[in-house]
Design a protein around this motif. Structure first.
Motif, PDB file in Angstrom:
ATOM      1  N   LEU A 123       0.833  -1.191   0.000  1.00  0.00           N
ATOM      2  CA  LEU A 123       0.000   0.000   0.000  1.00  0.00           C
ATOM      3  C   LEU A 123       0.872   1.247   0.000  1.00  0.00           C
ATOM      4  O   LEU A 123       1.905   1.286   0.663  1.00  0.00           O
ATOM      5  N   ILE A 124       0.450   2.230  -0.729  1.00  0.00           N
ATOM      6  CA  ILE A 124       1.158   3.515  -0.738  1.00  0.00           C
ATOM      7  C   ILE A 124       0.450   4.406   0.268  1.00  0.00           C
ATOM      8  O   ILE A 124      -0.750   4.686   0.129  1.00  0.00           O
ATOM      9  N   SER A 125       1.152   4.825   1.272  1.00  0.00           N
ATOM     10  CA  SER A 125       0.523   5.627   2.313  1.00  0.00           C
ATOM     11  C   SER A 125       0.301   7.050   1.819  1.00  0.00           C
ATOM     12  O   SER A 125       1.150   7.630   1.145  1.00  0.00           O
ATOM     13  N   LEU A 126      -0.865   7.581   2.147  1.00  0.00           N
ATOM     14  CA  LEU A 126      -1.193   8.951   1.769  1.00  0.00           C
ATOM     15  C   LEU A 126      -0.831   9.884   2.917  1.00  0.00           C
ATOM     16  O   LEU A 126      -0.929   9.515   4.086  1.00  0.00           O
ATOM     17  N   PRO A 127      -0.432  11.085   2.614  1.00  0.00           N
ATOM     18  CA  PRO A 127      -0.152  12.041   3.687  1.00  0.00           C
ATOM     19  C   PRO A 127      -1.459  12.442   4.371  1.00  0.00           C
ATOM     20  O   PRO A 127      -2.538  12.400   3.764  1.00  0.00           O
ATOM     21  N   TYR A 128      -1.371  12.783   5.627  1.00  0.00           N
ATOM     22  CA  TYR A 128      -2.562  13.172   6.370  1.00  0.00           C
ATOM     23  C   TYR A 128      -2.902  14.625   6.089  1.00  0.00           C
ATOM     24  O   TYR A 128      -2.484  15.538   6.784  1.00  0.00           O
ATOM     25  N   THR A 129      -3.669  14.828   5.048  1.00  0.00           N
ATOM     26  CA  THR A 129      -4.162  16.164   4.725  1.00  0.00           C
ATOM     27  C   THR A 129      -5.605  16.253   5.210  1.00  0.00           C
ATOM     28  O   THR A 129      -6.244  15.217   5.470  1.00  0.00           O
ATOM     29  N   PRO A 130      -6.139  17.437   5.346  1.00  0.00           N
ATOM     30  CA  PRO A 130      -7.545  17.544   5.775  1.00  0.00           C
ATOM     31  C   PRO A 130      -8.509  16.799   4.837  1.00  0.00           C
ATOM     32  O   PRO A 130      -9.492  16.212   5.295  1.00  0.00           O
ATOM     33  N   GLN A 131      -8.208  16.792   3.545  1.00  0.00           N
ATOM     34  CA  GLN A 131      -9.082  16.093   2.601  1.00  0.00           C
ATOM     35  C   GLN A 131      -9.060  14.583   2.848  1.00  0.00           C
ATOM     36  O   GLN A 131     -10.100  13.923   2.806  1.00  0.00           O
ATOM     37  N   VAL A 132      -7.888  14.022   3.103  1.00  0.00           N
ATOM     38  CA  VAL A 132      -7.772  12.587   3.348  1.00  0.00           C
ATOM     39  C   VAL A 132      -8.469  12.218   4.651  1.00  0.00           C
ATOM     40  O   VAL A 132      -9.188  11.212   4.723  1.00  0.00           O
ATOM     41  N   ILE A 133      -8.298  13.020   5.674  1.00  0.00           N
ATOM     42  CA  ILE A 133      -8.955  12.756   6.956  1.00  0.00           C
ATOM     43  C   ILE A 133     -10.469  12.809   6.786  1.00  0.00           C
ATOM     44  O   ILE A 133     -11.199  11.961   7.307  1.00  0.00           O
ATOM     45  N   HIS A 134     -10.958  13.782   6.029  1.00  0.00           N
ATOM     46  CA  HIS A 134     -12.400  13.891   5.797  1.00  0.00           C
ATOM     47  C   HIS A 134     -12.918  12.680   5.022  1.00  0.00           C
ATOM     48  O   HIS A 134     -13.976  12.133   5.357  1.00  0.00           O
ATOM     49  N   CYS A 135     -12.184  12.263   3.991  1.00  0.00           N
ATOM     50  CA  CYS A 135     -12.613  11.093   3.204  1.00  0.00           C
ATOM     51  C   CYS A 135     -12.648   9.830   4.058  1.00  0.00           C
ATOM     52  O   CYS A 135     -13.567   9.012   3.930  1.00  0.00           O
ATOM     53  N   ARG A 136     -11.671   9.680   4.941  1.00  0.00           N
ATOM     54  CA  ARG A 136     -11.676   8.510   5.831  1.00  0.00           C
ATOM     55  C   ARG A 136     -12.844   8.576   6.808  1.00  0.00           C
ATOM     56  O   ARG A 136     -13.480   7.574   7.103  1.00  0.00           O
ATOM     57  N   TYR A 137     -13.135   9.767   7.303  1.00  0.00           N
ATOM     58  CA  TYR A 137     -14.254   9.955   8.229  1.00  0.00           C
ATOM     59  C   TYR A 137     -15.572   9.631   7.542  1.00  0.00           C
ATOM     60  O   TYR A 137     -16.404   8.899   8.076  1.00  0.00           O
ATOM     61  N   VAL A 138     -15.751  10.140   6.325  1.00  0.00           N
ATOM     62  CA  VAL A 138     -16.984   9.871   5.578  1.00  0.00           C
ATOM     63  C   VAL A 138     -17.061   8.372   5.240  1.00  0.00           C
ATOM     64  O   VAL A 138     -18.136   7.775   5.320  1.00  0.00           O
ATOM     65  N   GLY A 139     -15.955   7.744   4.898  1.00  0.00           N
ATOM     66  CA  GLY A 139     -15.955   6.321   4.612  1.00  0.00           C
ATOM     67  C   GLY A 139     -16.334   5.507   5.821  1.00  0.00           C
ATOM     68  O   GLY A 139     -17.056   4.512   5.718  1.00  0.00           O
TER      69      GLY A 139
END
Length: 66
Positions: free
Chosen positions: A45-61
């Motif tokens: 897996l390629i880790s994504l940086p913790y940006t606000p967009q990534v955190i929001h997408c994980r929260y919504v998921g």
């Protein structure tokens, strides 16, 4: 005088068989190196940086998966 002006300049023909072979070898080696890195990374897996967009997408998921 013309000889002394041009004696230090290198004149090569860009389309000789040797130059074509060198270019082909460089392309083959660069393809091999690229593919070796690609195959080494397969399945990881390629880790994504913790940006606000990534955190929001994980929260919504997480919300939608519950």
């Amino acid at each position: 005088e013309i000889y002394h002006k041009n004696k230090d300049k290198i004149h090569t023909t860009p389309d000789t068989p040797e130059i074509r072979q060198v270019k082909a070898t460089q392309e083959a080696i660069s393809d091999l190196i690229y593919k070796a890195d690609f195959f080494k990374m397969q399945g990881h897996l390629i880790s994504l940086p913790y940006t606000p967009q990534v955190i929001h997408c994980r929260y919504v998921g997480d919300i939608t998966s519950d």
